[in-house]
Write a protein that holds these residues in place. Structure first.
Motif, PDB file in Angstrom:
ATOM      1  N   ASN A 172       9.453   1.220  -7.909  1.00 30.56           N
ATOM      2  CA  ASN A 172       8.298   0.452  -8.629  1.00 30.56           C
ATOM      3  C   ASN A 172       7.372   0.305  -7.528  1.00 30.56           C
ATOM      4  O   ASN A 172       7.490   0.276  -6.173  1.00 30.56           O
ATOM      5  N   ASP A 173       6.270  -0.304  -7.940  1.00 27.83           N
ATOM      6  CA  ASP A 173       5.019  -0.688  -7.088  1.00 27.83           C
ATOM      7  C   ASP A 173       5.260  -2.167  -6.457  1.00 27.83           C
ATOM      8  O   ASP A 173       4.022  -2.464  -5.994  1.00 27.83           O
ATOM      9  N   LEU A 205      23.559  12.296  -9.063  1.00 30.18           N
ATOM     10  CA  LEU A 205      24.134  12.284  -7.983  1.00 30.18           C
ATOM     11  C   LEU A 205      23.046  11.597  -6.643  1.00 30.18           C
ATOM     12  O   LEU A 205      23.366  11.383  -5.781  1.00 30.18           O
ATOM     13  N   LYS A 206      21.823  11.729  -7.172  1.00 29.88           N
ATOM     14  CA  LYS A 206      20.844  11.525  -6.291  1.00 29.88           C
ATOM     15  C   LYS A 206      20.971   9.968  -6.003  1.00 29.88           C
ATOM     16  O   LYS A 206      21.055   9.123  -6.686  1.00 29.88           O
ATOM     17  N   ARG A 207      20.610   9.391  -4.768  1.00 36.46           N
ATOM     18  CA  ARG A 207      20.669   8.258  -4.348  1.00 36.46           C
ATOM     19  C   ARG A 207      19.265   7.624  -4.354  1.00 36.46           C
ATOM     20  O   ARG A 207      18.381   8.490  -4.107  1.00 36.46           O
ATOM     21  N   PRO A 208      18.847   6.227  -4.232  1.00 30.71           N
ATOM     22  CA  PRO A 208      17.545   5.990  -4.230  1.00 30.71           C
ATOM     23  C   PRO A 208      17.007   6.259  -3.096  1.00 30.71           C
ATOM     24  O   PRO A 208      17.493   6.403  -1.759  1.00 30.71           O
ATOM     25  N   TRP A 209      15.416   6.269  -3.367  1.00 32.51           N
ATOM     26  CA  TRP A 209      14.665   6.098  -2.150  1.00 32.51           C
ATOM     27  C   TRP A 209      13.991   5.121  -1.821  1.00 32.51           C
ATOM     28  O   TRP A 209      14.058   4.137  -2.486  1.00 32.51           O
ATOM     29  N   TYR A 210      13.638   4.601  -0.519  1.00 31.62           N
ATOM     30  CA  TYR A 210      13.192   3.283   0.075  1.00 31.62           C
ATOM     31  C   TYR A 210      12.005   3.273   0.746  1.00 31.62           C
ATOM     32  O   TYR A 210      11.886   4.430   1.616  1.00 31.62           O
ATOM     33  N   ALA A 257       3.532   6.678  -6.036  1.00 32.72           N
ATOM     34  CA  ALA A 257       2.538   8.055  -5.886  1.00 32.72           C
ATOM     35  C   ALA A 257       2.856   8.849  -4.616  1.00 32.72           C
ATOM     36  O   ALA A 257       2.826   9.903  -4.577  1.00 32.72           O
ATOM     37  N   ASP A 258       3.032   7.969  -3.598  1.00 30.48           N
ATOM     38  CA  ASP A 258       3.250   8.305  -2.281  1.00 30.48           C
ATOM     39  C   ASP A 258       4.572   9.175  -2.182  1.00 30.48           C
ATOM     40  O   ASP A 258       4.459  10.136  -1.372  1.00 30.48           O
ATOM     41  N   SER A 259       5.637   8.749  -2.546  1.00 29.70           N
ATOM     42  CA  SER A 259       6.706   9.346  -2.735  1.00 29.70           C
ATOM     43  C   SER A 259       6.684  10.562  -3.434  1.00 29.70           C
ATOM     44  O   SER A 259       7.378  11.630  -3.234  1.00 29.70           O
ATOM     45  N   ILE A 260       6.094  10.718  -4.634  1.00 29.94           N
ATOM     46  CA  ILE A 260       5.897  11.753  -5.468  1.00 29.94           C
ATOM     47  C   ILE A 260       5.110  13.052  -4.700  1.00 29.94           C
ATOM     48  O   ILE A 260       5.592  14.030  -4.883  1.00 29.94           O
ATOM     49  N   ALA A 261       4.228  12.357  -3.949  1.00 28.69           N
ATOM     50  CA  ALA A 261       3.444  13.498  -3.477  1.00 28.69           C
ATOM     51  C   ALA A 261       4.259  14.352  -2.339  1.00 28.69           C
ATOM     52  O   ALA A 261       3.764  15.457  -2.053  1.00 28.69           O
ATOM     53  N   ILE A 262       5.547  13.770  -1.983  1.00 31.62           N
ATOM     54  CA  ILE A 262       6.152  14.396  -0.739  1.00 31.62           C
ATOM     55  C   ILE A 262       7.421  14.605  -1.308  1.00 31.62           C
ATOM     56  O   ILE A 262       8.506  15.136  -0.431  1.00 31.62           O
ATOM     57  N   ALA A 263       7.815  14.713  -2.501  1.00 33.20           N
ATOM     58  CA  ALA A 263       8.909  14.866  -3.193  1.00 33.20           C
ATOM     59  C   ALA A 263       9.582  16.088  -2.643  1.00 33.20           C
ATOM     60  O   ALA A 263      10.821  16.362  -2.571  1.00 33.20           O
ATOM     61  N   LYS A 323       0.968  -1.237  -0.156  1.00 38.59           N
ATOM     62  CA  LYS A 323       0.107  -0.003   0.269  1.00 38.59           C
ATOM     63  C   LYS A 323       0.694   1.348  -0.046  1.00 38.59           C
ATOM     64  O   LYS A 323       0.422   2.465   0.070  1.00 38.59           O
ATOM     65  N   VAL A 324       2.103   0.996  -0.075  1.00 37.66           N
ATOM     66  CA  VAL A 324       3.258   2.107  -0.021  1.00 37.66           C
ATOM     67  C   VAL A 324       3.632   2.201  -1.543  1.00 37.66           C
ATOM     68  O   VAL A 324       4.420   1.570  -1.818  1.00 37.66           O
ATOM     69  N   LEU A 325       3.261   3.228  -2.358  1.00 39.89           N
ATOM     70  CA  LEU A 325       3.478   3.363  -3.794  1.00 39.89           C
ATOM     71  C   LEU A 325       4.195   4.550  -4.352  1.00 39.89           C
ATOM     72  O   LEU A 325       4.176   5.484  -3.403  1.00 39.89           O
TER      73      LEU A 325
END
Length: 383
Positions: free
Chosen positions: A213-214, A188-193, A109-115, A105-107
């Motif tokens: 990815n979802d 140089l951006k590192r991944p989000w988890y 879209a959730d990270s895009i919303a708080i980017a 349920k963590v998609l």
């Protein structure tokens, strides 16, 4: 010669040796390192010194300087009685609580919303990073950015921005010069988890997945508590992550770190920050120089230790040792030095010699000098 005579002779020999026994024993203890002029190798490759890729640890009593890549780790797991987690403050990591417990349920879209908000310098970002000041008790009490669940079902999922290493997400190419290496024009951006941490049998369980990815799948890993360290480090990409040395093997750390603005609402970047090993029992006092001509640092000895106020706070040295030019280069403040007491009780005086081309040095490779003032154990006769 009969048996009685032999017995008498043996007794005499024993008493003769006993009479020669020394009244005291001279114990020889290993003495702490006397000190040195040391260059701290913050620059690891071709990066600009202002973005030095290494944290550098110094163990005064052993004379050891240890550089460690800041990007080596992502989380630090506290091995003490409490269950606490820190983000990698040397990379500018931030964490957002999704309030959800199901990875599916963590998609994205959730990270895009708080980017925009899960970034340094964003409004409210000060609430998404760990504290940067305080005594051990105060610091640990405020480690609530990423909470540890009692079990898997109860633990919340956090979206973690694992940091930019202190540089923008993209860097334009800069032509190389004899003193400035070329900076590659690459992201140089590192991944989000997405991550949850909860209590295990002998430590922690960390479950995580990429936000790229979802896919609801995740990777579980167990980290046992190891009291040799202040924090047991964890990396999303490296099973053998290396962070700070064992807590008995360093006294100060020079590094890049997160800070907060005056009211604590905005997280910012701070370079050339000096932490003391405050969780490992190190303390430090600042000494202001009144008369430069009097060579107060050179002449400082153990007779002058009385009256010093030692602090056991993370920022006991911090950035007080330097000022900044208008273009953000550090300059050593030569009106002060520091007295550092290690966990064994050895006392050293410490001063910063240079830190950039604005004060005769090289940015990213500061030079320090430290000298033993008072050893915790002095060799001598013990009755």
């Amino acid at each position: 010669m009969n048996k009685n005579n032999i017995l008498i002779i043996c007794c005499c020999v024993v008493f003769a040796f006993a009479g020669c026994k020394k009244d005291s024993v001279d114990y020889r203890y290993p003495q702490p390192y006397a000190g040195q002029l040391a260059t701290l190798p913050g620059v690891a490759g071709t990066e600009l010194g202002i973005n030095a890729a290494n944290s550098v640890f110094v163990d005064f009593s052993k004379g050891v300087v240890t550089p460690v890549r800041r990007a080596n780790w992502d989380l630090g797991l506290y091995p003490g009685a409490d269950f606490k987690v820190i983000l990698n403050h040397t990379m500018g990591a931030l964490a957002f609580d999704t309030k959800k417990t199901d990875f599916a349920k963590v998609l994205q879209a959730d990270s895009i919303a708080i980017a925009a908000s899960l970034q340094l310098n964003a409004a409210g970002s000060g609430l998404l990073v760990d504290p940067v000041t305080g005594t051990p008790t105060d610091y640990l009490a405020k480690l609530v950015t990423l909470e540890v669940g009692e079990n898997e079902d109860a633990s919340k999922i956090y979206i973690i921005n694992s940091g930019y290493a202190g540089v923008p997400p993209f860097t334009n190419a800069i032509p190389a010069t004899p003193t400035t290496p070329a900076i590659p024009s690459i992201p140089l951006k590192r991944p989000w988890y997405k991550v949850k941490v909860y209590k295990g049998n002998n430590g922690y369980v960390v479950k995580y997945a990429s936000m790229s990815n979802d896919n609801p799948a995740f990777t579980p890993r167990t980290v046992n508590k190891d009291l040799s360290y202040n924090f047991n480090v964890f990396s999303f990409t490296n099973l053998s992550a290396v962070g700070e040395p064992a807590k008995s093997l360093w006294d100060i750390e020079w590094t890049w770190t997160t800070s907060k603005n005056a009211d604590g609402t905005i997280a910012t970047a701070t370079h050339d920050f000096v932490l003391i090993n405050f969780l490992g029992g190190v303390t430090a006092a600042e000494v202001k120089i009144v008369d430069q001509a009097a060579k107060e640092y050179e002449n400082f000895n153990k007779d002058k230790l009385a009256g010093l106020t030692y602090l056991n706070t993370r920022e006991a040295i911090g950035v007080k040792w330097r000022s900044l030019t208008s273009d953000d280069r550090p300059i050593v403040n030569r009106d002060r030095f520091y007295v550092v007491k290690d966990a064994e009780g050895n006392v050293y005086k410490l001063r910063f010699v240079s830190s950039s081309n604005a004060d005769g040095g090289v940015i990213g490779t500061p030079v320090i000098e430290y000298r033993l003032v008072d050893a915790a154990i002095t060799p001598g006769n013990t009755q």
